[in-house]
Write a protein that holds these residues in place. Structure first.
Motif, PDB file in Angstrom:
ATOM      1  N   THR A   1       0.759  -1.101   0.003  1.00 48.98           N
ATOM      2  CA  THR A   1      -0.063  -0.025  -0.047  1.00 48.98           C
ATOM      3  C   THR A   1       0.703   1.130   0.106  1.00 48.98           C
ATOM      4  O   THR A   1       0.696   2.222  -0.694  1.00 48.98           O
ATOM      5  N   VAL A   2       2.073   1.294   0.806  1.00 51.29           N
ATOM      6  CA  VAL A   2       3.115   2.419   0.750  1.00 51.29           C
ATOM      7  C   VAL A   2       3.567   2.429  -0.662  1.00 51.29           C
ATOM      8  O   VAL A   2       3.457   3.721  -0.883  1.00 51.29           O
ATOM      9  N   LYS A   3       3.553   1.480  -1.330  1.00 51.47           N
ATOM     10  CA  LYS A   3       4.383   1.525  -2.754  1.00 51.47           C
ATOM     11  C   LYS A   3       3.155   2.148  -3.543  1.00 51.47           C
ATOM     12  O   LYS A   3       3.788   2.987  -4.408  1.00 51.47           O
ATOM     13  N   ALA A   4       2.017   1.767  -3.417  1.00 48.02           N
ATOM     14  CA  ALA A   4       0.911   2.159  -4.387  1.00 48.02           C
ATOM     15  C   ALA A   4       0.626   3.654  -4.231  1.00 48.02           C
ATOM     16  O   ALA A   4       0.410   4.308  -5.058  1.00 48.02           O
ATOM     17  N   LEU A   5       0.697   4.179  -2.858  1.00 48.08           N
ATOM     18  CA  LEU A   5       0.583   5.442  -2.715  1.00 48.08           C
ATOM     19  C   LEU A   5       1.792   6.352  -3.273  1.00 48.08           C
ATOM     20  O   LEU A   5       1.317   7.294  -3.815  1.00 48.08           O
ATOM     21  N   ARG A   6       2.921   5.701  -3.074  1.00 45.38           N
ATOM     22  CA  ARG A   6       3.936   6.652  -3.470  1.00 45.38           C
ATOM     23  C   ARG A   6       4.087   6.766  -4.847  1.00 45.38           C
ATOM     24  O   ARG A   6       4.498   7.693  -5.483  1.00 45.38           O
ATOM     25  N   SER A   7       3.510   5.747  -5.562  1.00 53.41           N
ATOM     26  CA  SER A   7       3.485   5.383  -7.117  1.00 53.41           C
ATOM     27  C   SER A   7       2.812   6.652  -7.683  1.00 53.41           C
ATOM     28  O   SER A   7       2.837   7.149  -8.836  1.00 53.41           O
ATOM     29  N   LEU A   8       1.754   7.040  -6.939  1.00 53.31           N
ATOM     30  CA  LEU A   8       0.843   8.191  -7.313  1.00 53.31           C
ATOM     31  C   LEU A   8       1.517   9.604  -7.571  1.00 53.31           C
ATOM     32  O   LEU A   8       0.853  10.406  -8.149  1.00 53.31           O
ATOM     33  N   ARG A   9       2.661   9.864  -7.201  1.00 53.10           N
ATOM     34  CA  ARG A   9       3.391  10.724  -7.465  1.00 53.10           C
ATOM     35  C   ARG A   9       3.912  10.764  -8.992  1.00 53.10           C
ATOM     36  O   ARG A   9       4.298  11.855  -9.752  1.00 53.10           O
ATOM     37  N   GLU A  10       3.794   9.803  -9.617  1.00 52.12           N
ATOM     38  CA  GLU A  10       4.265   9.617 -11.080  1.00 52.12           C
ATOM     39  C   GLU A  10       2.944   9.653 -12.159  1.00 52.12           C
ATOM     40  O   GLU A  10       2.166   8.875 -11.862  1.00 52.12           O
ATOM     41  N   LYS A  11       2.949  10.206 -13.074  1.00 49.19           N
ATOM     42  CA  LYS A  11       1.759  10.317 -13.821  1.00 49.19           C
ATOM     43  C   LYS A  11       1.278   9.010 -14.421  1.00 49.19           C
ATOM     44  O   LYS A  11       0.077   8.986 -14.307  1.00 49.19           O
ATOM     45  N   LYS A  12       2.393   8.224 -14.911  1.00 48.23           N
ATOM     46  CA  LYS A  12       1.786   6.704 -15.414  1.00 48.23           C
ATOM     47  C   LYS A  12       0.980   6.108 -14.422  1.00 48.23           C
ATOM     48  O   LYS A  12      -0.193   5.324 -14.755  1.00 48.23           O
ATOM     49  N   HIS A  13       1.428   5.909 -13.206  1.00 48.75           N
ATOM     50  CA  HIS A  13       0.577   5.303 -12.389  1.00 48.75           C
ATOM     51  C   HIS A  13      -0.780   5.966 -11.982  1.00 48.75           C
ATOM     52  O   HIS A  13      -1.587   5.342 -11.675  1.00 48.75           O
ATOM     53  N   ARG A  14      -0.796   7.252 -11.719  1.00 46.61           N
ATOM     54  CA  ARG A  14      -2.155   8.064 -11.672  1.00 46.61           C
ATOM     55  C   ARG A  14      -2.997   7.661 -12.680  1.00 46.61           C
ATOM     56  O   ARG A  14      -4.117   7.348 -12.555  1.00 46.61           O
ATOM     57  N   LYS A  15      -2.689   7.728 -13.985  1.00 40.52           N
ATOM     58  CA  LYS A  15      -3.252   7.261 -15.248  1.00 40.52           C
ATOM     59  C   LYS A  15      -3.980   5.824 -15.020  1.00 40.52           C
ATOM     60  O   LYS A  15      -5.111   5.480 -15.090  1.00 40.52           O
ATOM     61  N   ARG A  16      -2.974   4.922 -14.779  1.00 38.60           N
ATOM     62  CA  ARG A  16      -3.309   3.455 -14.526  1.00 38.60           C
ATOM     63  C   ARG A  16      -4.320   3.314 -13.506  1.00 38.60           C
ATOM     64  O   ARG A  16      -5.365   2.755 -13.733  1.00 38.60           O
ATOM     65  N   GLU A  17      -4.236   3.853 -12.293  1.00 34.00           N
ATOM     66  CA  GLU A  17      -4.789   3.792 -11.299  1.00 34.00           C
ATOM     67  C   GLU A  17      -6.278   4.703 -11.358  1.00 34.00           C
ATOM     68  O   GLU A  17      -7.298   4.529 -10.614  1.00 34.00           O
ATOM     69  N   GLY A  18      -5.923   5.739 -12.187  1.00 34.28           N
ATOM     70  CA  GLY A  18      -7.325   6.723 -12.118  1.00 34.28           C
ATOM     71  C   GLY A  18      -7.476   7.588 -10.929  1.00 34.28           C
ATOM     72  O   GLY A  18      -8.561   7.867 -10.253  1.00 34.28           O
ATOM     73  N   LYS A  19      -6.295   7.670 -10.070  1.00 31.43           N
ATOM     74  CA  LYS A  19      -6.447   8.220  -8.517  1.00 31.43           C
ATOM     75  C   LYS A  19      -5.379   9.324  -8.880  1.00 31.43           C
ATOM     76  O   LYS A  19      -4.317   9.306  -9.313  1.00 31.43           O
ATOM     77  N   PHE A  20      -5.315  10.193  -7.714  1.00 24.76           N
ATOM     78  CA  PHE A  20      -4.437  11.077  -7.343  1.00 24.76           C
ATOM     79  C   PHE A  20      -4.218  11.715  -5.955  1.00 24.76           C
ATOM     80  O   PHE A  20      -5.421  11.269  -5.239  1.00 24.76           O
ATOM     81  N   LEU A  21      -3.150  12.214  -5.557  1.00 25.52           N
ATOM     82  CA  LEU A  21      -2.664  12.333  -4.243  1.00 25.52           C
ATOM     83  C   LEU A  21      -2.955  13.811  -3.713  1.00 25.52           C
ATOM     84  O   LEU A  21      -2.762  14.678  -4.745  1.00 25.52           O
ATOM     85  N   ALA A  22      -3.610  14.086  -2.784  1.00 26.65           N
ATOM     86  CA  ALA A  22      -3.434  15.698  -2.284  1.00 26.65           C
ATOM     87  C   ALA A  22      -2.976  15.418  -0.776  1.00 26.65           C
ATOM     88  O   ALA A  22      -3.456  14.678  -0.116  1.00 26.65           O
ATOM     89  N   GLU A  23      -2.403  16.764  -0.409  1.00 24.42           N
ATOM     90  CA  GLU A  23      -1.686  16.525   0.826  1.00 24.42           C
ATOM     91  C   GLU A  23      -2.000  17.791   1.642  1.00 24.42           C
ATOM     92  O   GLU A  23      -2.100  18.809   1.207  1.00 24.42           O
ATOM     93  N   GLY A  24      -2.003  17.505   3.142  1.00 22.51           N
ATOM     94  CA  GLY A  24      -2.243  18.558   4.032  1.00 22.51           C
ATOM     95  C   GLY A  24      -3.521  18.846   4.263  1.00 22.51           C
ATOM     96  O   GLY A  24      -4.488  18.653   3.605  1.00 22.51           O
ATOM     97  N   LEU A  25      -3.558  19.179   5.710  1.00 21.50           N
ATOM     98  CA  LEU A  25      -4.976  19.326   6.229  1.00 21.50           C
ATOM     99  C   LEU A  25      -5.915  20.525   5.630  1.00 21.50           C
ATOM    100  O   LEU A  25      -7.020  20.080   5.319  1.00 21.50           O
ATOM    101  N   ARG A  26      -5.282  21.756   5.312  1.00 16.67           N
ATOM    102  CA  ARG A  26      -5.896  22.575   4.628  1.00 16.67           C
ATOM    103  C   ARG A  26      -6.512  22.199   3.402  1.00 16.67           C
ATOM    104  O   ARG A  26      -7.921  22.428   3.232  1.00 16.67           O
ATOM    105  N   LEU A  27      -5.873  21.390   2.557  1.00 14.17           N
ATOM    106  CA  LEU A  27      -6.379  21.010   1.240  1.00 14.17           C
ATOM    107  C   LEU A  27      -7.414  20.225   1.237  1.00 14.17           C
ATOM    108  O   LEU A  27      -8.187  20.163   0.884  1.00 14.17           O
ATOM    109  N   LEU A  28      -6.928  19.146   2.080  1.00 18.24           N
ATOM    110  CA  LEU A  28      -8.063  18.062   2.236  1.00 18.24           C
ATOM    111  C   LEU A  28      -9.458  18.523   2.924  1.00 18.24           C
ATOM    112  O   LEU A  28     -10.426  17.974   2.595  1.00 18.24           O
TER     113      LEU A  28
END
Lengths: 273, 273
Positions: free
Chosen positions: A15-42
């Motif tokens: 799971t750590v690897k999968a989450l980390r991989s979302l920093r790369e575009k190809k993994h975001r596109k494959r998974e259809g997911k993206f990361l957002a960070e920080g309490l304010r943003l969330l």
């Protein structure tokens, strides 16, 4: 719904690897997911009705009412809450001093056909924009001027990259984003009832009039081009209105996000008069 | 003057190390020098009368008239031209695909006392600005609106960092830059003949009037604050004019460089009317 709560202690956890991989575009596109960070943003996301599928928190954290509200929202929607060490959390976010929370979201539908152009008087358009910071800044500006969203023409930076999401300061959750090739965009823009056809405007040096007091009309599409090359001549000539901003110094252009903002605020002012 | 021309072939050459170290602030300050990269930027510098002390070129390069003009200017001014391999050049510039030229310049005098405020109607001011890209973008915008320069208050990013120089698109060579603590700036601003005292303006939510049509007067100092915290309340309250830009969406602020540009263009328009 049932709460899904997990504690992760190992770096090599998949799971750590999968989450980390979302920093790369190809993994975001494959998974259809993206990361957002920080309490304010969330929190911005949550208040706009976007709850992460997965929320990742540091296991040693100070209690915070907004953090608790996030956890509740994720659990209510059947998402997963993961607790992990600050060190593993920084591995995921790629930052030395991470804000102690990250969320995984499903990417939004970016098809042009889904945009309702009558929902706003102003739209921003970027062509071949390469800098994710500029892209996020345009989303942020769009939110401020009440734009409907940002249309990305040709090959642009990814609006779901961590950098773009961060620079948007939450506007990625309030602004619509669409991706399109130029031909597709032009066809879409010129289709529909006469009174609802879009006006395409660009800053240009070709046959342009002063940007102050130009005849902007809704729905107005404010377009800027690539950071190095600007807009292709063909695209400029397809505009309904070409305007020019004063350039008092040596430079002949502005930063793309700055140009969009100066022009966008002028369009807004003209529509409020 | 005599031409100084050298060929460097080894990575461990002390000159390579010295050049590379200019990517770090402490070395720039110790040496009083900074790096600028790329033919366009160096040509802008040359055309503004700034010739690098040292010019570094790839030994296998295509001939180019602007490159030849640079080499001539450096040799005429008694500077040094260094030729090295593309691989070593990328070590110096820290980029995988470097533009095939870099120059070393002496840092400019950044003392506030050297600024002649009557030389321009508009000045930009940034407080605790942390992002070198924002700083460079403000310089670029300042050039476009005919500002005299950028005054950096309190602890800002370094205007001579490679990132800021690059984002300025050459404006670091046309705009004056001054560094000052707040107290020093305030004293300087309020000193001098009545008709030449600066008007300090900031975007604010406190007791502010609409930014369009506000009574701007020259010399007008447009100030923006830190990316996360904005301006300290004390600084806002010291302003002669507080203005507000429409915020139609969820966000309550703009990117700092965007805010400076929207406000700067408004000040420019008011002065041209």
């Amino acid at each position: 719904m049932a709460a899904h709560r997990r504690v992760i202690t190992g770096f090599s956890n998949p799971t750590v690897k999968a989450l980390r991989s979302l920093r790369e575009k190809k993994h975001r596109k494959r998974e259809g997911k993206f990361l957002a960070e920080g309490l304010r943003l969330l929190t911005d996301a949550r208040e706009c009705g976007h709850v992460p599928e997965t929320l990742v928190l540091a296991d040693r954290r100070d209690p915070h009412p907004l953090l608790a509200a996030l956890e509740d929202a994720v659990e209510d929607s059947g998402g997963e809450v993961i607790e992990t060490s600050p060190v593993i959390l920084s591995k995921i976010t790629g930052k030395d001093n991470p804000q102690a929370v990250a969320g995984v979201f499903a990417e939004f539908d970016t098809s042009l056909g889904k945009l309702d152009r009558s929902s706003a008087d102003i739209w921003l358009v970027a062509q071949a924009l390469r800098d994710p910071g500029n892209l996020g800044t345009m989303l942020r500006t769009g939110d401020a001027i009440g734009a409907g969203g940002l249309i990305l023409i040709d090959d642009c930076a990814d609006p779901f990259s961590v950098e773009a999401v961060r620079a948007s300061m939450g506007a990625v959750f309030t602004q619509r984003v669409a991706l399109a090739e130029w031909g597709e965009f032009e066809t879409w823009l010129r289709t529909g009832a006469e009174e609802n056809r879009g006006q395409l405007v660009a800053a240009s040096l070709r046959d342009a009039r002063p940007y102050r007091g130009a005849p902007y009309s809704a729905p107005c599409f404010v377009m800027v081009g690539n950071e190095s090359r600007g807009l292709p001549e063909e695209y400029e000539m397809a505009c309904d209105l070409r305007v020019t901003m004063p350039m008092k110094g040596r430079a002949d252009s502005l930063n793309a996000a700055v140009a969009a903002a100066v022009l966008g605020y002028e369009v807004l002012a003209s529509m409020e008069n």
